[in-house]
Design a protein around this motif. Structure first.
Motif, PDB file in Angstrom:
ATOM      1  N   TRP A 488       0.833  -1.217   0.000  1.00  0.00           N
ATOM      2  CA  TRP A 488       0.000   0.000   0.000  1.00  0.00           C
ATOM      3  C   TRP A 488       0.860   1.256   0.000  1.00  0.00           C
ATOM      4  O   TRP A 488       0.527   2.239  -0.675  1.00  0.00           O
ATOM      5  N   VAL A 489       1.956   1.208   0.774  1.00  0.00           N
ATOM      6  CA  VAL A 489       2.819   2.394   0.800  1.00  0.00           C
ATOM      7  C   VAL A 489       3.378   2.645  -0.600  1.00  0.00           C
ATOM      8  O   VAL A 489       3.358   3.772  -1.110  1.00  0.00           O
ATOM      9  N   GLY A 490       3.860   1.588  -1.249  1.00  0.00           N
ATOM     10  CA  GLY A 490       4.399   1.734  -2.606  1.00  0.00           C
ATOM     11  C   GLY A 490       3.355   2.307  -3.543  1.00  0.00           C
ATOM     12  O   GLY A 490       3.624   3.244  -4.298  1.00  0.00           O
ATOM     13  N   ALA A 491       2.143   1.757  -3.469  1.00  0.00           N
ATOM     14  CA  ALA A 491       1.081   2.237  -4.358  1.00  0.00           C
ATOM     15  C   ALA A 491       0.778   3.705  -4.086  1.00  0.00           C
ATOM     16  O   ALA A 491       0.589   4.504  -5.017  1.00  0.00           O
ATOM     17  N   ALA A 492       0.764   4.078  -2.810  1.00  0.00           N
ATOM     18  CA  ALA A 492       0.433   5.464  -2.474  1.00  0.00           C
ATOM     19  C   ALA A 492       1.522   6.410  -2.983  1.00  0.00           C
ATOM     20  O   ALA A 492       1.223   7.460  -3.579  1.00  0.00           O
ATOM     21  N   ILE A 493       2.782   6.038  -2.775  1.00  0.00           N
ATOM     22  CA  ILE A 493       3.876   6.903  -3.243  1.00  0.00           C
ATOM     23  C   ILE A 493       3.794   7.044  -4.756  1.00  0.00           C
ATOM     24  O   ILE A 493       3.913   8.141  -5.321  1.00  0.00           O
ATOM     25  N   SER A 494       3.556   5.924  -5.411  1.00  0.00           N
ATOM     26  CA  SER A 494       3.461   5.945  -6.854  1.00  0.00           C
ATOM     27  C   SER A 494       2.368   6.893  -7.319  1.00  0.00           C
ATOM     28  O   SER A 494       2.546   7.679  -8.256  1.00  0.00           O
ATOM     29  N   MET A 495       1.232   6.834  -6.646  1.00  0.00           N
ATOM     30  CA  MET A 495       0.112   7.707  -7.010  1.00  0.00           C
ATOM     31  C   MET A 495       0.481   9.172  -6.817  1.00  0.00           C
ATOM     32  O   MET A 495       0.167  10.022  -7.656  1.00  0.00           O
ATOM     33  N   ILE A 496       1.148   9.459  -5.696  1.00  0.00           N
ATOM     34  CA  ILE A 496       1.543  10.853  -5.442  1.00  0.00           C
ATOM     35  C   ILE A 496       2.435  11.332  -6.579  1.00  0.00           C
ATOM     36  O   ILE A 496       2.255  12.428  -7.131  1.00  0.00           O
ATOM     37  N   GLY A 497       3.393  10.477  -6.961  1.00  0.00           N
ATOM     38  CA  GLY A 497       4.294  10.838  -8.058  1.00  0.00           C
ATOM     39  C   GLY A 497       3.529  11.089  -9.346  1.00  0.00           C
ATOM     40  O   GLY A 497       3.797  12.058 -10.055  1.00  0.00           O
TER      41      GLY A 497
END
Ligand code: HEM
Lengths: 558, 419
Positions: A488-497
């Protein structure tokens, strides 16, 4: 390739530099004429463009190429698509002979597909290898670019070479009718109102906004890397567990390989009412909601002792529904499935003496883990055999077909007043169906024939209250997935980017005035339409009317 | 009147408003050459009319959606009919957003018919409100379906812009190899669209005529315990059966143009009765598409792309390129969030695993990988102009395959009943 990297402005650039780091003049001679400049990393050199690469550099260069990245992405895409042609083996719960199954079901193509391993595409070494390579490529590519780009953007010159300005995507060039300094001031004011940061050196100007959006792709890539690592981390056994537990109502079971036990206190299904269904479905049973009232226990003592019962302490309880799992310390219990299947839990039969008609008992007989002795009036019953799923083998001997209590049968040795010391043997089928009753009579009669009993006793349950049964069996899926938080953290960071990179655009405007001639160039990494109308708008406010389209420097190229 | 009947009326109104909006945009572009008119004023006026009609249609579409939600008791995105109408609504929304940025009538002339086709396609499916199975009854599902559709809608707009761009730049006078290839390519995209129209025409035509046929198929199977299973399935055809299901017998069949019996039987590897019906539908779509295309060619006497081409010269291909790219740039994060991240969250809650390599999931991933390849190629290989337009066209075909093709060809957990 030899290339002179010293610019005419005197700056010594690293090898591979395309645009002088200082003044922006193109250093590569063979750039196509009058096309806009390639502004990607502001023309700075990257590590992958070093001279004389050693082995490690070659690996680095391989993974730092976006071309390779695109190949990897496309190959992964094609591989993933091939994996959807036939169902994957993992979608079958038990498949003993996959080769046979694929041949029978899908013919020759299916057999070929299975033999080549495509029926296990997503677990295959090559598919996982592709993911690993994408991950490597992501790391290398990002490192290779982000540092130089960061450096280039943090030491920008205000006064750029004329060629540099003239060859941007958006260009305006004209004789300036107004006082250069004053005009520059007023133009700067217009840009500031549009949230540009403006730097002025004499009559040269640099305006910039939304630089942070340039970091968007890199943040996205970092998120993707974390995500990929987490996905690969799920391969670590301690991080991942996937078990199924089936329970009748009232049953408690251990979750395999853990210290936890789970009890199904009650299972309920609610069906759609007829008036809720459309015409073509009326009269059919469609489940609307089903739920397991589950209790989770942790074993606190005597856990591995085969003789003693484990001591269980309740740690959590939850009504598990399809979209609402029980969750306790990383352990998750999901409603997976259910089955309508009548199963006895306990019966309280009475021992009937057919000579006197007298009934003794009742005694309590649980279907799972039945005790060894029972008392009914003056008589003692000793359990000699249990068949949870009664059947006959080829020689007509009783046997159990499985360990599931589908059709339990109990063999008792009855002792007591008026009976032989060795007792009499009776079989008992608690399920109230005619077939079983007949079987019971038949077997008891054959015991009588062989002298094992006198045919005196039989069993009777009597009232319904003496039977407790489970109507449904519930299937729970038990999972541990310690990688999930990272996913989830990876997905969230990716989305922010992604949001940073796509919904804001880095824009820069350069201009200089030489002998009353205004030369203005503007660059954006996205949305050239937007920057043209922004520049045209600002020019208009300073008294220069120009059609946004006329600013487009790409007209003459295609 | 109850909610559901308001809803279906609103749907019909929306459908016609979209059609009128399309006509408005067409007049804005095609009518420029009409005599004694101020070209700019004409274009502006009709583009405005087209856009206002589009907005009204969209509002009516919203009415359809919310009244159906109210009347059906759950958000109407849970079967194929509902999902496709929702997709149409989302495409209209994406179109409105992009139109407000770029204001090109051309985009309207290509996006509105796309929406019309999609909601007509939706109407092929049974429109009754259906009860939800428990797994679908989750807030995450709603969030997932709506955002995924929104992302896909932007891809659809990008497709429309890319198609205009291709029609605009392909050189129809040239006989050079690459030009000829482009001409053929664009023509095939148009043929593909016409085949879909052919599908709609045949389904609605035969439905209006009350056509029906029915087949029975007996199936022997040996299950994993080695027991023989014998099952009888029957299937109803709405279209005259050119192909009957494999090894089936006719229960009844209305005769069509003297055709009393199916002409062929589906090959044996097409398992199940539905495979035969789907094959039959595909054959009918191609036949009616071919007839439609033939008629159009007879009237035009040249490739259809060459007919449209001259009407498009008022716009810069660069602008179209930018519109197409921008639509993808807007849609990509939305799609990532909706079709992948929300889908994973929902799958984690409902099915206990965030990813299961179900065909639908895999195709969502493929779509995403495809567009990320597009972005990378564009950014670092300089793939702009026609190359990137082709990718945008193909990308939307991938989207359509994910949405429809997977259900028709490969079935999985997500499959809604397919035609
Ligand atoms: C195979 C590994 C990958 C490599 C080596 C790679 C490399 C790159 C590079 C070098 C850029 C340019 C950044 C810039 O100049 O601003 C970029 C941009 C980007 N990448 Fe990747 N990438 C990879 C995989 C992915 C994947 C799987 C995605 C999926 C979402 C992705 C999404 C993006 C996006 C959205 C951009 C920004 C594109 C744009 O601004 O138009 N990348 N990537």
């Amino acid at each position: 390739m030899f290339q002179n990297t010293k610019c005419e402005c005197g700056h010594q650039n690293p090898t591979g530099t395309v645009l002088c780091e200082y003044c922006g003049k193109p250093l590569v001679e063979d750039l196509p004429l009058d096309s806009p400049l390639e502004m990607r990393y502001d023309g700075v050199a990257r590590r992958s463009q070093k001279d004389n690469p050693a082995l490690i550099d070659r690996v680095w260069n391989f993974f730092s190429s976006v071309k390779i990245a695109v190949y990897l992405i496309v190959i992964t895409l094609i591989g993933a698509a091939i994996g959807t042609i036939y169902p994957q083996e993992s979608t079958f719960i038990n498949l003993d002979d996959p080769a046979q199954y694929y041949r029978d079901t899908y013919g020759t193509w299916g057999a070929v597909y299975q033999a080549l391993g495509f029926s296990r595409t997503y677990e295959s070494w090559w598919f996982i290898g592709l993911l690993v390579m994408i991950g490597t490529s992501l790391v290398v590519c990002s490192l290779d670019r982000v540092l130089p780009l960061y450096k280039a953007l943090s030491k920008q010159q205000v006064r750029k070479h004329l060629t540099f300005i003239n060859r941007q995507q958006t260009v305006y060039k004209a004789k300036l009718e107004q006082n250069p300094e004053e005009w520059t001031e007023s133009f700067a004011k217009q840009l500031k109102r549009k949230h540009y940061k403006v730097k002025i050196e004499g009559t040269a100007l640099l305006a910039e906004k939304n630089r942070f959006s340039r970091w968007g792709p890199y943040i996205n890539h970092i998120g993707l890397i974390i995500f990929l690592l987490a996905v690969l981390g799920r391969g670590v056994p301690a991080w991942h567990m996937d078990q199924y537990v089936s329970m009748d109502e009232g049953q408690t079971k251990q979750i395999p390989n853990t210290n936890y036990y789970v009890k199904n206190e009650d299972f309920t299904v609610e069906y759609y009412k007829d008036e809720e269904l459309p015409d073509n479905l009326k009269g059919t049973a469609r489940a609307k909601l089903y739920e397991t009232k589950a209790v989770l226990y942790e074993c606190t003592a005597d856990c591995d002792d085969p003789i003693k019962e484990p001591v269980l302490t309740e740690v959590d309880r939850h009504d598990i529904q399809v979209n609402s799992p029980l969750s306790y310390k990383g352990l998750k219990l999901y409603q997976y499935n259910y089955e309508q299947r009548i199963r006895l839990i306990t019966v309280k039969p009475m021992l009937v003496d057919s000579r006197t008609g007298e009934k003794y008992g009742p005694f309590e007989l649980p279907m799972s883990n039945p005790p060894l002795t029972y008392t009914a009036g003056p008589y003692t019953l000793k359990l000699s055999d249990v068949y949870p799923d009664f059947g006959m083998d080829e020689q007509n001997r009783p046997m159990t077909k499985s360990r599931d209590p589908n059709n339990p049968a109990f063999v008792f040795i009855v002792t007591g007043p008026g009976l032989d010391e060795s007792g009499e043997i009776y079989i008992y089928f608690p399920l109230p169906n005619a077939e079983d009753k007949q079987l019971q009579q038949m077997i008891n009669a054959s015991f009588q024939k062989s002298g094992n009993n006198s045919g005196r006793f039989s069993f009777e349950v009597g009232k319904m209250e003496n039977v407790s049964f489970s109507e449904y069996t519930t299937y729970l899926n038990v999972r541990v997935d310690r990688a999930m938080p990272y996913i989830w953290v990876g997905a969230a960071i990716s989305m922010i980017g992604l949001v940073m990179g796509f919904y804001w655009h880095h824009r820069r405007v350069w201009l200089r005035i030489d002998d009353g001639i205004l030369t203005l160039g503007a660059h954006t990494n996205k949305n050239t339409f937007g920057i043209r109308s922004e520049v045209a708008g600002a020019l208009k406010k300073t008294g220069i009317e120009v059609d946004p389209k006329a600013l487009d420097n790409r007209r003459n190229t295609r | 009147m109850n909610w559901l009947s308001i809803s279906s009326n609103a749907f019909i109104i929306a459908f016609f408003l979209y059609c009128f909006s399309f006509i408005g945009f067409c007049i804005a572009i095609g009518g420029r050459r009409w005599s004694n008119r101020d070209v700019e004023a004409h274009k502006k006026r009709w583009a405005r009319i087209g856009f206002v009609l589009a907005i009204l249609g969209w509002v009516s579409h919203l009415v359809f959606f919310f009244t159906r939600w109210k009347g059906g008791g759950h958000i109407p995105t849970s079967n194929m009919y509902e999902f496709m109408t929702f997709l149409g609504m989302a495409i209209m929304f994406a179109f409105i957003v992009v139109y407000l940025i770029y204001r090109t009538a051309l985009l309207g002339a290509f996006a509105t018919p796309l929406v019309v086709i999609i909601i007509a396609y939706a109407s092929v499916f049974p429109s009754e409100v259906q009860p939800l199975i428990p797994a679908l009854n989750s807030i995450w599902l709603k969030v997932h379906v709506t955002t995924a559709a929104a992302g896909e809608a932007f891809f659809a707009v990008s497709f429309a812009a890319a198609l205009v761009q291709l029609l605009r730049v392909v050189d129809f006078s040239s006989k050079e190899k690459s030009a000829v290839r482009q001409q053929r390519g664009v023509e095939w995209v148009l043929i593909f669209i016409i085949v879909i129209i052919g599908f709609l025409v045949s389904v609605f035509g035969f439905r209006a005529g009350g056509y029906s046929a029915e087949f029975r198929q007996e199936n022997f199977e040996i299950d994993q315990q080695g027991q023989e299973l014998d099952s009888v399935q029957s299937v109803k055809y709405d279209l005259p059966p050119i192909v009957a299901p494999y090894n089936s017998e006719t229960v009844h069949m209305t005769s069509f143009l003297g055709m009393e019996q199916p002409l062929f039987e589906a090959p044996s590897w097409m398992n199940g009765v539905n495979a035969g019906r789907k094959l039959n539908t595909v054959i009918w779509s191609i036949i009616s598409g071919a007839i439609l295309y033939g008629i159009a060619r007879l009237i035009a006497r040249k490739p259809l792309a060459a007919v449209i081409h001259p009407h498009l010269d008022g716009i810069d291909p660069e602008d179209l390129d930018e519109i197409s790219y921008r639509a993808i740039a807007i849609g990509f994060p939305v799609f990532t969030l909706g079709a992948l991240i929300f889908a994973m969250i929902w799958a984690q809650i409902a099915w206990s695993r965030f990813w299961g390599w179900d065909p639908k999931e895999v195709w969502a991933l493929i779509t995403w990988l495809f567009y990320s390849a597009y972005l990378h190629l564009r950014l670092s290989r300089g793939w702009q102009g026609t190359k990137s337009a082709w990718l945008a066209v193909i990308g939307f075909i991938v989207v359509l395959f994910t949405l429809i093709g997977v259900n028709l060809v490969i079935a999985g957990l997500h499959s809604y009943a397919g035609v």
